[in-house]
Design an enzyme around this catalytic site. Sequence first.
Site, PDB file in Angstrom:
ATOM      1  N   HIS A 168       0.818  -1.213   0.000  1.00  0.00           N
ATOM      2  CA  HIS A 168       0.000   0.000   0.000  1.00  0.00           C
ATOM      3  C   HIS A 168       0.847   1.256   0.000  1.00  0.00           C
ATOM      4  O   HIS A 168       0.550   2.231  -0.690  1.00  0.00           O
ATOM      5  CB  HIS A 168      -0.896   0.023   1.238  1.00  0.00           C
ATOM      6  N   GLU A 179       2.478 -15.794 -27.198  1.00  0.00           N
ATOM      7  CA  GLU A 179       3.812 -15.593 -26.616  1.00  0.00           C
ATOM      8  C   GLU A 179       4.700 -16.817 -26.800  1.00  0.00           C
ATOM      9  O   GLU A 179       5.856 -16.815 -26.414  1.00  0.00           O
ATOM     10  CB  GLU A 179       3.695 -15.216 -25.130  1.00  0.00           C
ATOM     11  N   ARG A 225      -6.629 -12.335 -17.062  1.00  0.00           N
ATOM     12  CA  ARG A 225      -5.801 -13.428 -17.588  1.00  0.00           C
ATOM     13  C   ARG A 225      -5.838 -14.612 -16.631  1.00  0.00           C
ATOM     14  O   ARG A 225      -5.645 -14.444 -15.422  1.00  0.00           O
ATOM     15  CB  ARG A 225      -4.367 -12.953 -17.764  1.00  0.00           C
ATOM     16  N   CYS A 285       0.542  -6.684 -24.880  1.00  0.00           N
ATOM     17  CA  CYS A 285       0.540  -6.385 -23.443  1.00  0.00           C
ATOM     18  C   CYS A 285       1.908  -6.629 -22.804  1.00  0.00           C
ATOM     19  O   CYS A 285       2.043  -6.538 -21.593  1.00  0.00           O
ATOM     20  CB  CYS A 285      -0.548  -7.171 -22.718  1.00  0.00           C
ATOM     21  N   ARG A 299      -3.252  -9.360 -14.477  1.00  0.00           N
ATOM     22  CA  ARG A 299      -2.520 -10.570 -14.069  1.00  0.00           C
ATOM     23  C   ARG A 299      -3.129 -11.043 -12.755  1.00  0.00           C
ATOM     24  O   ARG A 299      -3.234 -10.256 -11.807  1.00  0.00           O
ATOM     25  CB  ARG A 299      -1.035 -10.262 -13.860  1.00  0.00           C
ATOM     26  N   ARG A 346      14.624 -14.769 -19.928  1.00  0.00           N
ATOM     27  CA  ARG A 346      14.334 -13.379 -19.564  1.00  0.00           C
ATOM     28  C   ARG A 346      14.805 -13.015 -18.165  1.00  0.00           C
ATOM     29  O   ARG A 346      14.807 -11.853 -17.794  1.00  0.00           O
ATOM     30  CB  ARG A 346      12.838 -13.075 -19.738  1.00  0.00           C
ATOM     31  N   ASN A 391       7.152 -10.110 -23.832  1.00  0.00           N
ATOM     32  CA  ASN A 391       8.214 -10.483 -22.880  1.00  0.00           C
ATOM     33  C   ASN A 391       8.610 -11.937 -23.106  1.00  0.00           C
ATOM     34  O   ASN A 391       9.780 -12.270 -23.277  1.00  0.00           O
ATOM     35  CB  ASN A 391       7.753 -10.308 -21.430  1.00  0.00           C
ATOM     36  N   ASP A 392       7.597 -12.813 -23.079  1.00  0.00           N
ATOM     37  CA  ASP A 392       7.905 -14.227 -23.295  1.00  0.00           C
ATOM     38  C   ASP A 392       8.238 -14.510 -24.751  1.00  0.00           C
ATOM     39  O   ASP A 392       9.126 -15.301 -25.054  1.00  0.00           O
ATOM     40  CB  ASP A 392       6.722 -15.102 -22.848  1.00  0.00           C
TER      41      ASP A 392
END
Length: 559
Positions: free
Chosen positions: A181, A420, A324, A492, A288, A454, A443-444
């Site tokens: 938080h 991906e 997702r 994304c 996610r 990665r 990314n993947d």
Amino acid sequence: MAAVAERELRGTPAAPGAAIGAPWIHRPPSPGTTARRSLGEAASLAAAEVTALGGRLRDGGREAEAEILDAQAMMAGDPALLDAAGKLVSSGADPAGAIVQAGEEVAATFEAIGDEYLAARGADVRDVAARIARHVTGAAAPRLERRSVVVAGDLPPSVTVELDRALLAGIALEGGSRTSHAAILSRSLGIPAVVGLVGVCAAAEGAAALGIDGDAGTVVLDPDAATVARLEAVAAGTHERAAADAELGSRELATADGHHVTCAANIGDPDEAEGAFAAGAEAIGLFRTEFAFAGRATEPDEAEQAAAYARVLRAAGDAEVVVRLVDIGGDKPVPFLSIAPEANPFLGVRAIRLAARHPQLLPTQVRAILRASVDAGRPASLMAPMVADEADVDLLLDLVAAARAAVPDAPAPRVGIMVEVPSAVLLADRLAERVDFMSIGTNDLTQYLLAADRTNPELAARQDPLHPAVLRAVAGIVAAARAAPSCEVAVCGEMAGDPAGALLLVGLGVDELSMEPRCFGAVNRAVAARTRPDLVALAEAAQSLPSADAVRASIGVVA
Ligand code: PEP
Ligand code: MG
């Protein structure tokens, strides 16, 4: 007198920007101080105080933080907490110490679950208990006297919002994470913050000044003149960018000649949704859901998941939310799945591949998504990660069909896949015919296309998604989607939030860019400076260049 040598502590960047200030060390009230009020009276005062603070935040348009304080007001009035403290008082404890201990016990039960989101709820209980203890003893509220960097183990949100914003230069915490938080609040308040700074409380005791660099994730004790000058330059740059970006956030993402691209947000926690829309998101392009599963000893149940997803759907109003399906396993182990370590976790039993081994995991999650859309009174979109071929699409569509049979009131979800895995790129024409959208996980996709792990820093230079091979893959996916009856293409991965990457993706014909909201301004500025035909030509030429570096050079410096 010799100058004090500066010393640097390294942590995790939590909110950008830089500042210099006097150290102000926050310590929760120490138990044992004489009681001036009863626990009941103190709890009512604490509840009224956090309600008022929440109201102030709400009036300022900061709904997400206001909700944190609303929840705290309820906790302050929770009879279970006061009863537990009352019992401790009956057995001899002083009232302030008793409420702190009772709060500690409740917080510990939240934290034992090992889930970051619930641990944050635990921190809220601890925070409320400390506030009640302060009212019991009649101690003064925390107050900054001069421009300060606040140093603490963890900084409760209610303390952060109470401190004088004009004097709060930065936040340096021993604990916390990017999703705690304190980190979320400091980002939304625009206060530089660094978390995970081991030993900062003790080190700050003897320092006269602290320099904080929220981009680099460092805190400098007693900065020298050169460091002060560097941090001032970072701060000036951040202010300029923030002012320019805030103006751009509400402007639509479009090229100079008016070609519109959907600007969507990636979030990893329900708390981030509100801020994403406030920053100008038109949709949540990637929610996610690992937050609900990570570090758990037991699987989260359907109702718990549905409640979290419904919160995001409500925060989104009419805007699309792409939930997702959980991407765990492989490199992201979770205790309740008891997966043995794998030699090649990125090529292992991950995401949708867990379906066979854990037959209830994904059906429960898909039902939870549909239940959330019933609760929120509007449809959700869902997508599966790591889809490799048509068999995976069959699996996904079967999951959705079974869940719709179990939750017949739910509106039909839009169903999509992440592209991906290289096999999905080669099969994109077949896959595009069967889903409503494809979202490219660069990314993947980059790590798999270039065979570069990665997570391996030594291979970082081989991980650039601007590599011509990745651009060709994206071009192929867009062409496949265009040939299908009705399939949209989003990106994304991090590439969408990199201005240079975004220019190429717009040129390649992608319909939606989904990124961290902090990237909106820079991407908007870059895209608005170019025309669509210019970007189409740029992306076309880039596919024939020899390397990612050459592609970056062809784009030039993006302001
Ligand atoms: C991706 O791979 O590009 C992606 C967005 O998913 P994640 O980073 O969660 O693997
Ligand atoms: Mg991925």
